[in-house]
Design a protein around this motif. Structure first.
Motif, PDB file in Angstrom:
ATOM      1  N   ASP A 105      36.719  42.581  28.485  1.00 44.55           N
ATOM      2  CA  ASP A 105      37.646  41.777  27.683  1.00 44.55           C
ATOM      3  C   ASP A 105      37.099  40.375  27.408  1.00 44.55           C
ATOM      4  O   ASP A 105      37.654  39.659  26.581  1.00 44.55           O
ATOM      5  CB  ASP A 105      38.992  41.642  28.414  1.00 44.55           C
ATOM      6  N   PRO A 147      40.322  42.980  22.015  1.00 44.59           N
ATOM      7  CA  PRO A 147      41.157  43.769  22.946  1.00 44.59           C
ATOM      8  C   PRO A 147      41.506  45.177  22.430  1.00 44.59           C
ATOM      9  O   PRO A 147      41.661  46.104  23.234  1.00 44.59           O
ATOM     10  CB  PRO A 147      42.420  42.920  23.128  1.00 44.59           C
ATOM     11  N   LYS A 173      38.357  47.232  22.999  1.00 44.94           N
ATOM     12  CA  LYS A 173      38.128  47.471  24.426  1.00 44.94           C
ATOM     13  C   LYS A 173      39.010  48.611  24.922  1.00 44.94           C
ATOM     14  O   LYS A 173      38.559  49.492  25.651  1.00 44.94           O
ATOM     15  CB  LYS A 173      38.378  46.193  25.226  1.00 44.94           C
ATOM     16  N   GLN A 177      37.784  46.950  34.315  1.00 44.17           N
ATOM     17  CA  GLN A 177      37.199  45.637  33.997  1.00 44.17           C
ATOM     18  C   GLN A 177      36.076  45.743  32.967  1.00 44.17           C
ATOM     19  O   GLN A 177      35.983  44.944  32.054  1.00 44.17           O
ATOM     20  CB  GLN A 177      36.673  45.013  35.299  1.00 44.17           C
ATOM     21  N   CYS A 218      38.421  32.548  23.854  1.00 50.60           N
ATOM     22  CA  CYS A 218      39.843  32.431  24.163  1.00 50.60           C
ATOM     23  C   CYS A 218      40.078  31.064  24.808  1.00 50.60           C
ATOM     24  O   CYS A 218      39.431  30.725  25.807  1.00 50.60           O
ATOM     25  CB  CYS A 218      40.240  33.554  25.114  1.00 50.60           C
ATOM     26  N   PRO A 219      41.000  30.282  24.242  1.00 51.82           N
ATOM     27  CA  PRO A 219      41.152  28.887  24.712  1.00 51.82           C
ATOM     28  C   PRO A 219      41.374  28.751  26.215  1.00 51.82           C
ATOM     29  O   PRO A 219      40.859  27.819  26.827  1.00 51.82           O
ATOM     30  CB  PRO A 219      42.367  28.366  23.943  1.00 51.82           C
ATOM     31  N   ILE A 220      42.127  29.680  26.808  1.00 49.69           N
ATOM     32  CA  ILE A 220      42.404  29.464  28.231  1.00 49.69           C
ATOM     33  C   ILE A 220      41.248  29.921  29.133  1.00 49.69           C
ATOM     34  O   ILE A 220      41.265  29.694  30.334  1.00 49.69           O
ATOM     35  CB  ILE A 220      43.719  30.119  28.699  1.00 49.69           C
ATOM     36  N   MET A 221      40.265  30.602  28.549  1.00 47.25           N
ATOM     37  CA  MET A 221      39.171  31.115  29.375  1.00 47.25           C
ATOM     38  C   MET A 221      37.950  30.203  29.340  1.00 47.25           C
ATOM     39  O   MET A 221      37.011  30.403  30.097  1.00 47.25           O
ATOM     40  CB  MET A 221      38.756  32.491  28.878  1.00 47.25           C
ATOM     41  N   MET A 222      37.943  29.243  28.454  1.00 49.79           N
ATOM     42  CA  MET A 222      36.825  28.302  28.438  1.00 49.79           C
ATOM     43  C   MET A 222      37.097  27.287  29.537  1.00 49.79           C
ATOM     44  O   MET A 222      37.429  26.128  29.293  1.00 49.79           O
ATOM     45  CB  MET A 222      36.723  27.667  27.056  1.00 49.79           C
ATOM     46  N   ASN A 223      36.946  27.743  30.749  1.00 48.50           N
ATOM     47  CA  ASN A 223      37.473  27.035  31.909  1.00 48.50           C
ATOM     48  C   ASN A 223      36.552  27.363  33.078  1.00 48.50           C
ATOM     49  O   ASN A 223      36.490  28.499  33.540  1.00 48.50           O
ATOM     50  CB  ASN A 223      38.898  27.578  32.134  1.00 48.50           C
ATOM     51  N   ILE A 277      36.615  26.527  36.204  1.00 49.99           N
ATOM     52  CA  ILE A 277      37.247  26.934  37.463  1.00 49.99           C
ATOM     53  C   ILE A 277      37.430  28.445  37.450  1.00 49.99           C
ATOM     54  O   ILE A 277      37.089  29.146  38.399  1.00 49.99           O
ATOM     55  CB  ILE A 277      38.618  26.243  37.639  1.00 49.99           C
ATOM     56  N   TYR A 278      37.962  28.944  36.332  1.00 45.00           N
ATOM     57  CA  TYR A 278      38.206  30.379  36.237  1.00 45.00           C
ATOM     58  C   TYR A 278      36.894  31.166  36.216  1.00 45.00           C
ATOM     59  O   TYR A 278      36.755  32.182  36.894  1.00 45.00           O
ATOM     60  CB  TYR A 278      39.033  30.684  34.985  1.00 45.00           C
ATOM     61  N   LYS A 301      35.482  31.452  39.659  1.00 44.25           N
ATOM     62  CA  LYS A 301      36.315  32.347  40.460  1.00 44.25           C
ATOM     63  C   LYS A 301      36.064  33.818  40.093  1.00 44.25           C
ATOM     64  O   LYS A 301      35.983  34.687  40.954  1.00 44.25           O
ATOM     65  CB  LYS A 301      37.785  32.018  40.162  1.00 44.25           C
ATOM     66  N   TYR A 302      35.978  34.045  38.801  1.00 47.17           N
ATOM     67  CA  TYR A 302      35.751  35.401  38.278  1.00 47.17           C
ATOM     68  C   TYR A 302      34.431  35.956  38.828  1.00 47.17           C
ATOM     69  O   TYR A 302      34.372  37.072  39.320  1.00 47.17           O
ATOM     70  CB  TYR A 302      35.720  35.315  36.754  1.00 47.17           C
TER      71      TYR A 302
END
Lengths: 396, 396
Positions: A146, A151, A154, A220, A312-317, A319-320, A323-324
């Motif tokens: 993803d 989506p 996928k 995944q 994706c705006p929230i995934m350009m992060n 921290i994430y 963690k991923y």
């Protein structure tokens, strides 16, 4: 329509369907050595560079004929080889021909490559091994997840790769059978107490159940599903991934773990395959480096792809992202451990271990089981690949 | 073949296809109030107990005609109602007729039941609500998961329920749009600073991304996918779950979270729907009890089913069972929070909030957003349902 081929009919089939061999004088040999299929090499008598591999599904498991299997698994392998071949052609055999009625694939032959497992037993070191697997896994898992795919696309692929029967083999052989008194386990007498202790460890079982659930539910990315050192062909220049019939949408860590498990089993058994101490130490160091290289290249490539393609705006992060990736590492360590245990006393042992003489085998088996237990219990505390490698080294 | 029905043609269609209405003198009214479909009630003029609901897919979203949608979603709803209806018939409408060409379902009408959302706004309390939802969710999610189903059967069902377009709506509206400056958000001017702060919170975004990934990859069980208080019909005796078109194999916590979110939004807005302080306190206490009841019954039923049906040797393990259920609770809390935020300034607000006068709305919106942020960040520290309820109460 389905007919099981033999040396003669396989040769005829190839002559009929493969243009570049139709005028050649051919010979055919059977080279099946996996658990599920029959495999033939068909080559020109005159020109050894002209050859192909024919792989055909069999209706039962070769090592256990009571286990029936859908023939359609070859369709999954065909899709897998083409899909991944489009992404990273250098790592996969070309598919020349697919026959959905005869359940067979004819594909590129790599007769100058050797099965990695054998090479590691004989002490051969390839500097490009870890890096190559890292690159292969980063590119294919990122681009089928993803993180990269639309989506809708996928989910279409998830559907296309649903692979119930082959997943069930793994679900049972890797995640269940070794953890209870299953008649299919092959427990050497000297291992009995160790295995019983393991079977009685409810905390361990709980962790294994968690890994099993992840394997059964987490779509995944498209993974190989059986990436041990027998599914990798290698020479000085390159490596090739074969045998995609276990492919499905599962956790990325499962492929990484399968690879690590087999490298660790090779590492644990070096003692018994090398008489020369210096050679042994070198080989052990090399194998730990393969694990480190694999992870470092995987991580670097995965981050490159993330930074380049994730929109994706929230995934350009960061921290994430961190963690991923860390959670892939921890899950890989868990799967590596399950794969180690399964190879020590499960249905399908590996020759790295079975080639060792009985008396010495006890030692490597016990060490491997103890290491695996530790890895399962501690995987979520490990934050860096070196902590994992430290655990492997501290095994004594 | 597809033709959009209207009041007249819907009536004719029912007359033609529903035996128990063919000789009746019928009337038809349109009662569409969701975002995706048109819905008609067709009933006998003489006998008010003879009536049916006809639901037909529309090719675009009612609230945003630029969003095209596959008509096939009605097929998912049909399968969902029949599948869950087989497991727990008392909670679902009977399907009388399904037409895959006209993309419509004719189903049981509950004209003595009222939409739960409306009842909660008007201060009606049903003691069986939380328990009923708990029972429904425990039975349906357990019996459609790997805990109960044969793994081959389960994967077939995963395939059958792959639902890309409707999942995409949730993926965007719930997990992405509220967390960046998306033109589709409807942000009241007084919320701007609060929303901007939220959008700039990278740790929060990372947690939401994790919940989104779980939503997109974890095929844990067959879930409803849109279980808000508008999808629940209720009367003094029973409750009914409607609208299954968002159904797919996803995380169990998503349905629980959707339900909790809507109960919490009702709780937060009681202040403005009740003028009598005592009534308000009672209703607030009732709503918190609904959450507690729902969870306690869910948990009890789930454990009963686990103890009765789980036969995999490594899963008959209390450590794992407790971990599994706790992780459902924590994930439910995360989803509840995402659903709250989405309803405060996303594309489709709820009337619990929009009915409140502007001046007072600010307060309930801010409180809800703050609570949701806290829940997302703390969910994995919460070990018991009461800790969750404490957080809701401590909102001031």
């Amino acid at each position: 329509m389905y007919k099981r081929l033999n040396i003669c009919t396989a040769l005829d089939y190839v002559k009929e369907h493969i243009k570049f061999l139709e005028k050649e004088d051919l010979i055919c040999e059977e080279i099946s050595d996996g658990n599920l299929n029959q495999v033939f090499r068909i080559k020109s008598k005159e020109d050894k560079h002209k050859s192909v591999i024919l792989k055909q599904s069999l209706p039962t498991l070769r090592i256990d004929e009571t286990m029936k299997l859908c023939l359609e698994r070859i369709d999954i392998e065909n899709k897998y080889l083409r899909d991944q071949g489009n992404l990273v052609p250098k790592f996969l055999p070309k598919v020349y021909h697919y026959d959905g009625n005869m359940y067979l694939i004819i594909m590129e032959d790599f007769n100058e490559h050797i099965i990695l497992r054998k090479e590691l037993i004989s002490g051969k070191k390839y500097e490009h091994l870890g890096k190559g697997i890292g690159e292969f896994l980063a590119k294919t898992t990122f681009c089928n997840s993803d993180l990269y795919l639309d989506p809708l696309k996928k989910k279409e692929k998830v559907k296309m790769y649903i692979n119930p029967e082959l997943c069930r083999i793994t679900e049972e052989l890797v995640f269940v059978n070794p953890y209870y008194n299953c008649p299919k386990n092959k427990i050497n007498p000297w291992l009995e107490p160790v295995v019983q202790e393991l079977i009685n460890d409810k905390r361990l079982q709980s962790e294994v159940s968690e890994l099993r659930e992840e394997f059964m539910t987490k779509a995944q990315s498209l993974i190989h599903g059986d990436l041990h050192t027998g599914s990798i062909l290698i020479n000085d220049m390159e490596l090739k991934i074969i045998d995609g019939e276990f492919a499905f949408y599962g956790p990325i860590g499962f492929d990484i773990g399968a690879f690590w498990a087999n490298i660790i089993l090779s590492y644990e058994s070096q003692n018994y395959h090398r008489s020369n101490l210096e050679e042994r130490r070198e080989m052990e160091g090399y194998l730990l480096n393969v694990i480190r290289d694999m992870w470092n290249v995987f991580q670097r490539e995965f981050i490159n792809l993330w930074e380049r393609y994730v929109s994706c705006p929230i995934m350009m992060n960061n921290i994430y992202m961190e963690k991923y990736i860390l959670s892939i590492m921890q899950s890989s360590i868990g799967y590596a451990a399950c794969k180690i245990i399964r190879r020590i006393y499960g249905l399908a042992p590996v020759i790295d271990i079975t080639l060792i003489e009985e008396k010495e085998r006890e030692d490597v088996q016990k060490k491997s089981i103890n290491l695996a237990r530790k890895l399962i219990m501690k995987r979520k505390e490990l934050k860096h690949i070196d902590e994992f490698i430290d655990l492997i080294e501290e095994r004594n």
